[in-house]
Design an enzyme around this catalytic site. Structure first.
Site, PDB file in Angstrom:
ATOM      1  N   ASP A   1       0.869  -1.160   0.000  1.00 41.05           N
ATOM      2  CA  ASP A   1       0.000   0.000   0.000  1.00 41.05           C
ATOM      3  C   ASP A   1       0.911   1.215   0.000  1.00 41.05           C
ATOM      4  O   ASP A   1       1.667   1.436   0.948  1.00 41.05           O
ATOM      5  CB  ASP A   1      -0.886  -0.011   1.252  1.00 41.05           C
ATOM      6  N   VAL A   2       0.876   2.024  -1.061  1.00 41.44           N
ATOM      7  CA  VAL A   2       1.799   3.155  -1.164  1.00 41.44           C
ATOM      8  C   VAL A   2       1.580   4.189  -0.075  1.00 41.44           C
ATOM      9  O   VAL A   2       2.451   5.031   0.172  1.00 41.44           O
ATOM     10  CB  VAL A   2       1.716   3.833  -2.544  1.00 41.44           C
TER      11      VAL A   2
ATOM     12  N   TYR B   1      -9.013  15.191  -5.087  1.00 44.07           N
ATOM     13  CA  TYR B   1      -8.346  14.693  -6.291  1.00 44.07           C
ATOM     14  C   TYR B   1      -7.660  15.832  -7.024  1.00 44.07           C
ATOM     15  O   TYR B   1      -6.490  15.719  -7.431  1.00 44.07           O
ATOM     16  CB  TYR B   1      -9.374  14.005  -7.191  1.00 44.07           C
TER      17      TYR B   1
ATOM     18  N   LYS C   1      -3.547  16.063  -7.504  1.00 42.39           N
ATOM     19  CA  LYS C   1      -2.987  15.973  -8.853  1.00 42.39           C
ATOM     20  C   LYS C   1      -2.249  17.258  -9.229  1.00 42.39           C
ATOM     21  O   LYS C   1      -1.246  17.211  -9.959  1.00 42.39           O
ATOM     22  CB  LYS C   1      -4.089  15.646  -9.866  1.00 42.39           C
TER      23      LYS C   1
ATOM     24  N   THR D   1     -10.480   3.442 -17.310  1.00 41.58           N
ATOM     25  CA  THR D   1      -9.935   2.595 -16.247  1.00 41.58           C
ATOM     26  C   THR D   1     -10.999   2.369 -15.181  1.00 41.58           C
ATOM     27  O   THR D   1     -12.072   2.977 -15.195  1.00 41.58           O
ATOM     28  CB  THR D   1      -8.709   3.256 -15.586  1.00 41.58           C
TER      29      THR D   1
END
Length: 263
Positions: free
Chosen positions: A66-67, A160, A164, A195
């Site tokens: 898990d990053v 998000y 980003k 995706t």
């Protein structure tokens, strides 16, 4: 694999490698000759990607993690270095979003998780590979951001969008500070890609629109091209979108207008 293998002997670590852009990139880099180390939370998906690569004659290992877990990422980087040597290419592709993403719905736990994966997770992976790259005097970091990293879009939601945007700044900071050490960073900002993450939207694209978006392999081809550039060249950022860009098209405009006949 019969394609040109310009990355022969390179070690490429791909986070978020079990699906989407990460999986497509692992396949593309392995096809170019790199040894792909694919990481992500779902071991079964990683195994599937690695098996596909090996079936095509490529080299791949899996390293579940898990990053968002700083210790686990550091341990993974150390394990790769001990097994293969320094990482030559890091592709940081892990990213998430949540359905309830607007300010009116976003809770602090969701915010924390998105920041932990999308932003901190990239920093953890970068920190894990930088010492080896500095010693080698060479290395490439590819950070998968998003169209919203350049052009804020309401649909992305504040968490998000913020993460980003942060990745774009992180990539440029890497180039400013590490170019003297032979390290290059490229931030890739894809528009809508077909995706799994799109399914987590409150209103996912309908099938007829989904078919017109970028395919993960399109982005992977761009990343491979960056990885195959000579060490003297730094591709600082790439902004790529579907030709049929829903950010520019009015709702209900399902197809491009026919070309006007010549007169």
């Amino acid at each position: 694999m019969t394609a040109t293998r310009q990355l022969e002997g390179k070690i490429a670590w791909i986070t978020g490698g079990g699906s989407g852009i990460g999986a497509a990139t692992a396949r593309a880099l392995a096809e170019a000759g790199a040894h792909a180390v694919v990481s992500g939370r779902r071991a079964a998906e990683l195994d599937r990607v690695a098996a596909d690569i090996r079936a095509q004659g490529g080299q791949a290992d899996t390293l579940p993690l898990d990053v968002a877990d700083a210790g686990a990422v550091a341990d993974a980087g150390a394990q790769i270095a001990a097994t293969h040597g320094a990482v030559d290419i890091l592709v940081a592709s892990a990213g998430i979003n949540v359905p309830n993403r607007a300010f009116a719905e976003l809770d602090t736990a969701s915010w924390d998780r998105i920041v932990a994966v999308n932003l901190s997770g990239v920093m953890y992976a970068v920190s894990a590979v930088l010492p080896g790259m500095r010693t080698a005097g060479d290395g490439l970091v590819v950070i998968v951001s998003s169209w919203v990293g350049r052009h804020a879009v309401k649909l992305g939601g504040p968490a998000y969008n913020a993460t980003k945007h942060g990745l774009v700044a992180l990539g440029h900071s890497l180039n400013m500070e590490e170019c003297a050490n032979g390290i290059r960073a490229c931030v890739v900002m894809p528009g809508e890609v077909a995706t799994d993450i799109l399914a987590k939207r409150a209103a996912p694209p309908p099938p007829e629109e989904l078919a017109r978006l970028l395919d993960p392999s399109d982005v992977a081809r761009m990343i491979r091209a960056v990885c195959e550039m000579p060490a003297r060249a730094c591709v600082n950022e790439i902004l790529i979108s579907p030709a049929w860009n829903r950010n520019f098209i009015a709702p209900g405009e399902a197809a491009p207008r026919p070309a006007r006949a010549a007169t």
